[in-house]
Design an enzyme around this catalytic site. Sequence first.
Site, PDB file in Angstrom:
ATOM      1  N   GLY A 121      46.541   7.424  25.536  1.00 23.08           N
ATOM      2  CA  GLY A 121      47.207   8.468  24.762  1.00 23.08           C
ATOM      3  C   GLY A 121      48.586   8.015  24.344  1.00 23.08           C
ATOM      4  N   GLU A 122      49.255   8.930  23.685  1.00 21.48           N
ATOM      5  CA  GLU A 122      50.574   8.594  23.174  1.00 21.48           C
ATOM      6  C   GLU A 122      51.527   9.739  23.466  1.00 21.48           C
ATOM      7  OE1 GLU A 122      50.315   6.931  19.365  1.00 21.48           O
ATOM      8  OE2 GLU A 122      52.486   6.912  19.056  1.00 21.48           O
ATOM      9  N   GLY A 123      52.692   9.439  23.990  1.00 20.53           N
ATOM     10  CA  GLY A 123      53.701  10.457  24.254  1.00 20.53           C
ATOM     11  C   GLY A 123      54.906  10.242  23.358  1.00 20.53           C
ATOM     12  N   ARG A 124      55.989  10.977  23.679  1.00 16.59           N
ATOM     13  CA  ARG A 124      57.193  10.871  22.851  1.00 16.59           C
ATOM     14  C   ARG A 124      57.830   9.491  22.941  1.00 16.59           C
ATOM     15  NH1 ARG A 124      60.805  14.957  25.483  1.00 16.59           N
ATOM     16  NH2 ARG A 124      59.459  14.376  27.201  1.00 16.59           N
TER      17      ARG A 124
ATOM     18  N   LYS B 139      52.664   2.016  30.294  1.00 18.82           N
ATOM     19  CA  LYS B 139      53.362   2.740  29.229  1.00 18.82           C
ATOM     20  C   LYS B 139      54.234   1.756  28.460  1.00 18.82           C
ATOM     21  CE  LYS B 139      54.731   7.135  29.665  1.00 18.82           C
ATOM     22  NZ  LYS B 139      55.507   8.358  29.882  1.00 18.82           N
TER      23      LYS B 139
ATOM     24  N   ASP C 195      61.887  17.341  32.951  1.00 14.64           N
ATOM     25  CA  ASP C 195      60.788  17.525  32.000  1.00 14.64           C
ATOM     26  C   ASP C 195      59.510  17.957  32.728  1.00 14.64           C
ATOM     27  OD1 ASP C 195      59.552  17.565  29.545  1.00 14.64           O
ATOM     28  OD2 ASP C 195      59.331  15.388  29.381  1.00 14.64           O
TER      29      ASP C 195
HETATM   30  N1  LIG Z   1      49.037   6.997  35.249  1.00 17.12           N
HETATM   31  C1  LIG Z   1      48.239   7.524  34.337  1.00 17.12           C
HETATM   32  N2  LIG Z   1      46.927   7.616  34.565  1.00 17.12           N
HETATM   33  C2  LIG Z   1      46.101   8.181  33.643  1.00 17.12           C
HETATM   34  N3  LIG Z   1      46.513   8.654  32.457  1.00 17.12           N
HETATM   35  C3  LIG Z   1      47.825   8.571  32.165  1.00 17.12           C
HETATM   36  C4  LIG Z   1      48.753   8.009  33.085  1.00 17.12           C
HETATM   37  N4  LIG Z   1      49.995   8.069  32.524  1.00 17.12           N
HETATM   38  C5  LIG Z   1      49.840   8.655  31.331  1.00 17.12           C
HETATM   39  N5  LIG Z   1      48.551   8.955  31.105  1.00 17.12           N
HETATM   40  C6  LIG Z   1      48.014   9.614  29.910  1.00 17.12           C
HETATM   41  O1  LIG Z   1      48.525   8.964  28.763  1.00 17.12           O
HETATM   42  C7  LIG Z   1      48.858   9.917  27.746  1.00 17.12           C
HETATM   43  C8  LIG Z   1      50.290   9.705  27.282  1.00 17.12           C
HETATM   44  O2  LIG Z   1      51.164   9.956  28.381  1.00 17.12           O
HETATM   45  P1  LIG Z   1      52.723  10.090  28.212  1.00 17.12           P
HETATM   46  O3  LIG Z   1      53.310  10.352  29.571  1.00 17.12           O
HETATM   47  O4  LIG Z   1      53.253   8.931  27.458  1.00 17.12           O
HETATM   48  O5  LIG Z   1      52.880  11.303  27.253  1.00 17.12           O
HETATM   49  P2  LIG Z   1      52.839  12.852  27.479  1.00 17.12           P
HETATM   50  O6  LIG Z   1      53.203  13.204  28.896  1.00 17.12           O
HETATM   51  O7  LIG Z   1      51.518  13.342  26.970  1.00 17.12           O
HETATM   52  O8  LIG Z   1      53.974  13.326  26.511  1.00 17.12           O
HETATM   53  P3  LIG Z   1      55.538  13.042  26.635  1.00 17.12           P
HETATM   54  O9  LIG Z   1      55.804  11.661  26.256  1.00 17.12           O
HETATM   55  O10 LIG Z   1      56.091  13.999  25.656  1.00 17.12           O
HETATM   56  O11 LIG Z   1      55.951  13.299  28.057  1.00 17.12           O
HETATM   57  C9  LIG Z   1      48.609  11.289  28.350  1.00 17.12           C
HETATM   58  O12 LIG Z   1      47.350  11.745  27.914  1.00 17.12           O
HETATM   59  C10 LIG Z   1      48.564  11.041  29.831  1.00 17.12           C
HETATM   60  O13 LIG Z   1      47.717  11.958  30.489  1.00 17.12           O
END
Ligand SMILES: Nc1ncnc2c1ncn2[C@@H]1O[C@H](COP(=O)(O)OP(=O)(O)OP(=O)(O)O)[C@@H](O)[C@H]1O
Length: 341
Positions: free
Chosen positions: A46-49, A67, A162
Site C-alpha cells: 500500500g501507499e501512505g502519506r 517502507k 497520529d
Molecule cells: N508491517 C506491516 N505489515 C503489513 N502491512 C503493513 C505494514 N506496514 C504498513 N503496512 C500496510 O501498508 C500500507 C501503507 O502503510 P503506511 O503506514 O505507509 O500508510 P497508512 O498508515 O495507510 O497512511 P499514512 O501514511 O497516512 O499513515 C497500509 O495498507 C498498511 O496496512
Amino acid sequence: MQLFTSCCGKGFEGKKKVETEPARKIFSLKELHSATNSFNYDNKLGEGRFGSVYWGQLSDGSQVAVKRLKAWSNREEIDFAVEVEILSRIRHKNLLSVRGYCDEGQERLLVYDYMPNLSLVSNLHGQQYSGECSLDSTARIKIAIRTAQALAYLHHHVVHGDVRASNVLLDSEFEPRVMDFGYGKLIPDDEEATKARSNNGYLSPECVASGKETEAGDVYSFGILLLELVTGKRPIERLNATTKRGITEWVLPLVYERKFGEVMDQKLKEEKVEEKLKKLVLVGVMCVQTEAEKRPTMSQVVEMLMNESKEKMSELEANPLFKNPYREHQEVADEISEEQQ
Ligand SMILES: Nc1ncnc2c1ncn2[C@@H]1O[C@H](COP(=O)(O)OP(=O)(O)OP(=O)(O)O)[C@@H](O)[C@H]1O
C-alpha cells in the site's frame, strides 16, 4: 549521540530513558532490493502519506514490510539515522518498532516485521470482510486494552501524534501492534500531510488549532478509535454530497438515551454485545471531551478498560458526562415553571 532532544511537544524531553540494548539493524539497499524483488509492484502492500510499503523476505526467511520514504528537500534538517535509532529502542509487545533501516544516497527506508492480518481499518471497514465480521467482541476488547497499554507505555517516551485505525496493525494472533509513532521527529512537516491529518476525524480540536502533538491529543484520537472499534463506523461519515458527520455527533445522543444496542456494530451478531462493549463506548466518550484537561491519561484509560468490577462500572455510568445536558436544562426549566404556577 544526544538522546531525547525536543521540539514543539513532539520530542523526548523529560521522558524516561529508553533501554540501551542494540535494537535496530542497518540494511544495505542491495539487501532490501533483493528482499522486495526490486520494489516490485506485486510486492506493494500500500501507499501512505510518507511513501510506499512493500512486502519482502529477508535471507533468513523472515517476512518484512519495507517502507520506502518519499524524498524530501530539507533532509539535512533531520538526522535520519539518529532519529530511527531512538525510535527503534522504544519497545513494547504491542508497538511495532522499527526493526532496521537503510539510509543510502537519496533512499531512506524503514524495515518492520510483516503483520499478516493487516490493519484495523481493513478489518473493520475492508471490502474483503463485507457482510462478515472478522473481529468479535472479545477480539475488539483485547485490541482496545492492548492498544491503550502500548500508548500508555509510549507516553513515557514520546507522543504518538497520529493514533488511528490504519496505524494499528494486527499480527498472526490478532494482537494489535501500534506503528508510526514519533514520526514528527523523523519526517519533516509537510503542509499537505498536516492538512490530510487535520481532516481525518482523529485529531483533537486543540491539536487542529495549534498544529502541536500532545499526550492529551493522543488520548482524544484513541477515544475516536475506541468508538470506531465498537460501532464499526468511520470517524467521519459522508451523509450526502454536502454533509459530513463526526462519529461523536452520532454516538453522543444515543449514549444520552442509553440506546447502546444501536451504537454497536451491526455486524456483531453475538449475544449480550451491548453488555460486553458498553464500557468501551463510555471510556471512548470520556477520551473525546473537547476540553483536553478533562480527558483521562492513557494509564487511567488502561485502568478503566481493565477493571472488571461492577461497582466501578456503575461509578463510570453515573458520570454526569453521560447525561444529556439539554434534557437537564429542560428539566430545570420545567421545574421552575411548575413552581411558578
Ligand atoms: N508491517 C506491516 N505489515 C503489513 N502491512 C503493513 C505494514 N506496514 C504498513 N503496512 C500496510 O501498508 C500500507 C501503507 O502503510 P503506511 O503506514 O505507509 O500508510 P497508512 O498508515 O495507510 O497512511 P499514512 O501514511 O497516512 O499513515 C497500509 O495498507 C498498511 O496496512
